[in-house]
Design a protein around this motif. Structure first.
Motif, short mmCIF file in Angstrom:
data_model
loop_
_atom_site.label_atom_id
_atom_site.label_comp_id
_atom_site.label_asym_id
_atom_site.label_seq_id
_atom_site.Cartn_x
_atom_site.Cartn_y
_atom_site.Cartn_z
N PRO A 244 83.64 80.76 18.99
CA PRO A 244 82.72 79.64 19.22
C PRO A 244 81.34 80.11 19.67
O PRO A 244 81.23 81.02 20.49
CB PRO A 244 83.40 78.82 20.33
N GLY A 245 80.31 79.52 19.10
CA GLY A 245 78.94 79.78 19.54
C GLY A 245 78.58 78.86 20.70
O GLY A 245 79.46 78.21 21.28
N LYS A 246 77.31 78.77 21.01
CA LYS A 246 76.90 78.04 22.21
C LYS A 246 77.24 76.55 22.11
O LYS A 246 77.78 75.95 23.04
CB LYS A 246 75.39 78.23 22.42
N LYS A 247 76.95 75.94 20.97
CA LYS A 247 77.18 74.49 20.86
C LYS A 247 78.66 74.15 20.82
O LYS A 247 79.08 73.15 21.37
CB LYS A 247 76.45 73.95 19.63
N ALA A 248 79.43 75.00 20.16
CA ALA A 248 80.88 74.76 20.14
C ALA A 248 81.47 74.94 21.53
O ALA A 248 82.29 74.13 21.99
CB ALA A 248 81.55 75.70 19.14
N ASP B 272 80.13 74.42 24.28
CA ASP B 272 79.75 73.25 25.07
C ASP B 272 80.78 72.13 24.94
O ASP B 272 80.94 71.32 25.86
CB ASP B 272 78.40 72.73 24.53
N MET B 273 81.44 72.04 23.80
CA MET B 273 82.45 70.99 23.59
C MET B 273 83.80 71.38 24.19
O MET B 273 84.71 70.56 24.25
CB MET B 273 82.62 70.71 22.09
#
Lengths: 514, 514
Positions: A457-461, A463-464
């Protein structure tokens, strides 16, 4: 007597004397009847998922349905996720869902919705009572449906005019509960398999996981050399010292495949054909190894205890054939909190006859073997996979068994869905210890993200998946609803908090900060 | 590109660039795509009712749909109550609901359920995407459905294999949004009624309650002498100084009957035939007086502004025909907190261009007239009657309009259903002031109990209506989720807390203890 009173009297007369409730205007005649009729205990939840989950927990411990009281379609909708979990656990529940007076439905007032349509996906039995004089009879039919074998979710929709208009009488449940026995032919063919060659797995679920069922299975295993396991998740399992320890099929698909690989035969005792919890690219959904045959010995709702007795007799097994289990080393843990030390502390702390509700998700994966030789207890798990299951189920278990300690183990992500449960625990003075595992993450999704082939997961993923901004303060949240708690960050603190909580009555919370 | 990515790209390309989410395993490919595709803001909710309510609030303020991301049937089920409210408010929403890979459904794994069956009662449009190459097209169709006139709830069910398998492209919304105009014949017949004798009510809803619609209605009223009102609950109404004040049909049936009694004609401008919120024994469901004719001028989704312009022209009304409203006395209140002083303080505190979300239930009944001459603001109400509406809607409104102050007024009973909203408000730093009215009671039910003819509640009935054992501590609950707050017990404290909250950015809470 009005329709609502005839329903309350019918419920009580037929043994349904607990109502988990979150009522609204259309249910006020039912509420009013509680003042006139003795014998119904009504427990208020401040959200409907609390109400339906409590009814699930009550059934699991009492073996008898409670009723719920829900406000129209949206009230039912809020309770559906925990009805889903209850349905998958074969818990019997009588839902009473208010409806507008029938002449009012054409007005399409704000709360009008398709209540039957909402009820059907999670209910085996749905009926809208047509008038006040039918309510008692419909109530009895709902109870009969809930008490079926296997038990069912029954949803009775009660229009306001059927509640407030005149009724004659109460009704009796006339259908006799006929528990289907079992198939002698299935026992014979199972015995033949067990006497033959090839590794065999006896996969137990439902009533086979009671103390008696496990003892019989242990004898059969000792005599025949078969292996005994439970499904990944179980509605209720008898465990602890003196009881036969069965491990469960692991949740991760690779581990499950590896555990099941040796078997040529799988015998299903109420269990289902082993399947993956989720689908993953390039992984199988059905988990049995190639060349392995799956045989059904008993279905859900059949008399698995009698069937296991017949099987033991057919293979010549006696209870004393059970091989003793190797006890594990025990002792209070020291040092930092991690999955192992947490598991060890819980194993030490479980008091005699406790009820353990397990929604510890990732943190809890090590709890099961460690607690095998704790004091005797019952272990309840989520059969439907909808999180927010455990804190309401703890309410129902505690109401069903006031003399037993309920230990609710829950991940912080799961606990947030139905945190209103704590208020009901405080109001009713329930003997529930909630242990929240605060990893500030939907940790299971961190693993699943990779598992489904989505990579890293990257930053936006992330975050979820993460709950760390801001951090949830569970001791403060508990206090806001009247439940005292303590946060712990070391094994020593956890040990002390557990010992303290076990010595006390009433609801408590421990926030295990990881 | 996989199916999930083609969906995310399709959503963004067609203007759906906000996703309110509570994902699970089956939605991980959608989450993963967020890292690869620029332009989608994803807002996490820790309960699905927060997610769907936020999408409702977003639509009401932006006039454009957001998407939600929900985990399988139970995740959707948890969001249904606020989808019900959104549907009744004619909000457009694109729900993305994960599903097992299609080949996995036959396994009946724990989370398997009838997702389409769950979706239908609250969705106008439901589709399960059959494969990865259909996902973009289905996504575009869902957006088109959500943007219909009137807007709709569209639910797209996304199987995991359709998410993870290869896809070709993104899709465009090809259906052009055709806002139906209005019927010239209806304008002519309305003008005729207005020119005739007999008291006439112009009953406004939907787009007629914008500043322009109200100004036109005011001119028509000034010219023709008709009365103008709103429905009891309204999705969004422009209010405050310089705007035409319209009162609403009262909630209590007797009061509504009395207000409507003088009218010989009711003209519906997007509004519905006035009906009682609930049915009561011996009270009517339809509220129009005997001999009164109800005429539809525009339906929900028609162009009521153009219709009102045409009507104004037909009756020769100009904006300056509007009669000025009599401003009310204002000033900060003193002394104890009661419904009047609370209303007065709120009227003083509302800042220019605020968004007021009204779920104050019984406490709030006096708020509406008092705030008529506050600074200009929008006033949003619950159209579906399912409580737990306001705190999520505040999230969506604040995301849609970051430069505006959102004031969420909510009863303590209602606030408990979706209290997880506070965490999202803290995480996103949203400019929301939550004012909880703590009367420690489902106060409305206290009134309804008598209203439905159930008499006076006894001890057991009162237990189902009261929230005072234990008392909920809202400042503590807010702090546990990262929102700072203050409890107030006098008008002076409330005044100061309001002034302080208005001067600050970010989420705040005031617990009004009554």
């Amino acid at each position: 007597m009005n329709g609502a009173e005839s329903l309350v009297r019918t419920l009580i007369k037929n043994g349904v004397d607990i109502c988990f409730a979150n009522p609204g205007t259309s249910e006020m005649h039912f509420v009013a009847a509680l003042d006139r009729v003795e014998g119904m205990r009504c427990v208020l939840g401040l959200f409907e998922g609390v109400v339906t989950g409590a009814a699930d927990g009550y059934f699991r411990m009492k073996g008898a349905p409670a009723c719920t009281l829900l406000h129209l379609g949206p009230g039912l909708a809020n309770g559906l996720a925990n009805l889903h979990n209850a349905k998958k656990a074969s818990s019997g529940i009588v839902n009473i869902v208010g409806q507008h007076a029938l002449h009012h439905i054409e007005c399409n007032a704000p709360l009008t919705s398709d209540i039957e349509g909402l009820a059907r996906p999670m209910s085996a039995w749905v009926r809208t009572s047509p008038d006040s004089r039918s309510v008692a009879r419909d109530g009895a039919a709902a109870i009969a449906a809930a008490q079926s074998s296997p038990p069912q979710i029954a949803t009775l929709i009660l229009p306001a005019d059927a509640a407030w208009s005149d009724a004659d009488d109460v009704a009796d449940v006339t259908e006799t509960l006929q528990r289907p026995d079992y198939s002698s032919q299935a026992i014979e063919s199972t015995a033949k398999i067990l006497r033959g060659s090839g590794e065999t797995l006896l996969l137990l679920a439902g009533s086979a996981l009671t103390e008696r069922g496990l003892a019989l299975a242990a004898g059969i295993a000792g005599k025949t050399g078969c292996k005994v396991m439970g499904e990944t998740f179980n509605a209720r399992m008898a465990r602890g010292r003196g009881r036969f320890f069965v491990d469960r099929i692991p949740y991760p698909v690779e581990q499950a495949l590896s555990v099941l690989k040796p078997f040529r035969n799988i015998i299903l005792v109420e269990a289902n054909d082993p399947v993956a919890f989720f689908a993953y690219p390039d992984k199988p959904s059905f988990l049995k190894p190639e060349g392995c045959d799956v045989h059904r010995m008993t279905a859900n709702g059949e008399n698995s205890i009698a069937a296991l007795e017949a099987l033991a007799s057919a293979v010549g097994a006696r209870l004393r054939d059970a091989k003793p289990q190797q006890p594990m080393e025990t002792g209070w843990p020291e040092g930092p909190l991690n999955h192992t030390s947490i598991a060890q502390a819980i194993a030490m702390a479980i008091p005699e006859n406790a009820i353990v509700i397990d929604e510890a998700i990732t943190t809890g994966r090590k709890f099961f073997p460690s607690t095998a030789f704790a004091a005797p207890h019952d272990w309840l798990q989520n059969m439907g996979g909808s999180i927010g299951f455990s804190t309401p189920v703890a309410i129902g278990a505690a109401v069903a068994c006031p003399e037993r300690k309920v230990i609710c183990m829950v991940g912080d992500g799961s606990a947030m869905y139905t945190l209103q449960s704590l208020w009901t625990q405080a109001r009713e003075g329930l003997n529930v210890l909630t242990i929240v595992f605060s990893n500030r993450m939907y940790q299971i999704l961190r693993g699943e993200f990779d598992g489904v082939g989505a990579g890293e997961p990257g930053k936006k993923a992330m975050d979820m998946l993460s709950l760390d901004r801001p951090a949830l303060d569970w001791v403060t949240l508990g206090r806001g609803m009247g439940v005292q708690g303590r946060a712990v960050t070391t094994a020593d603190e956890f040990n002390k908090a557990l010992a303290e909580a076990m010595a006390e009555q009433g609801p408590r919370l421990i926030d295990v900060q990881m």
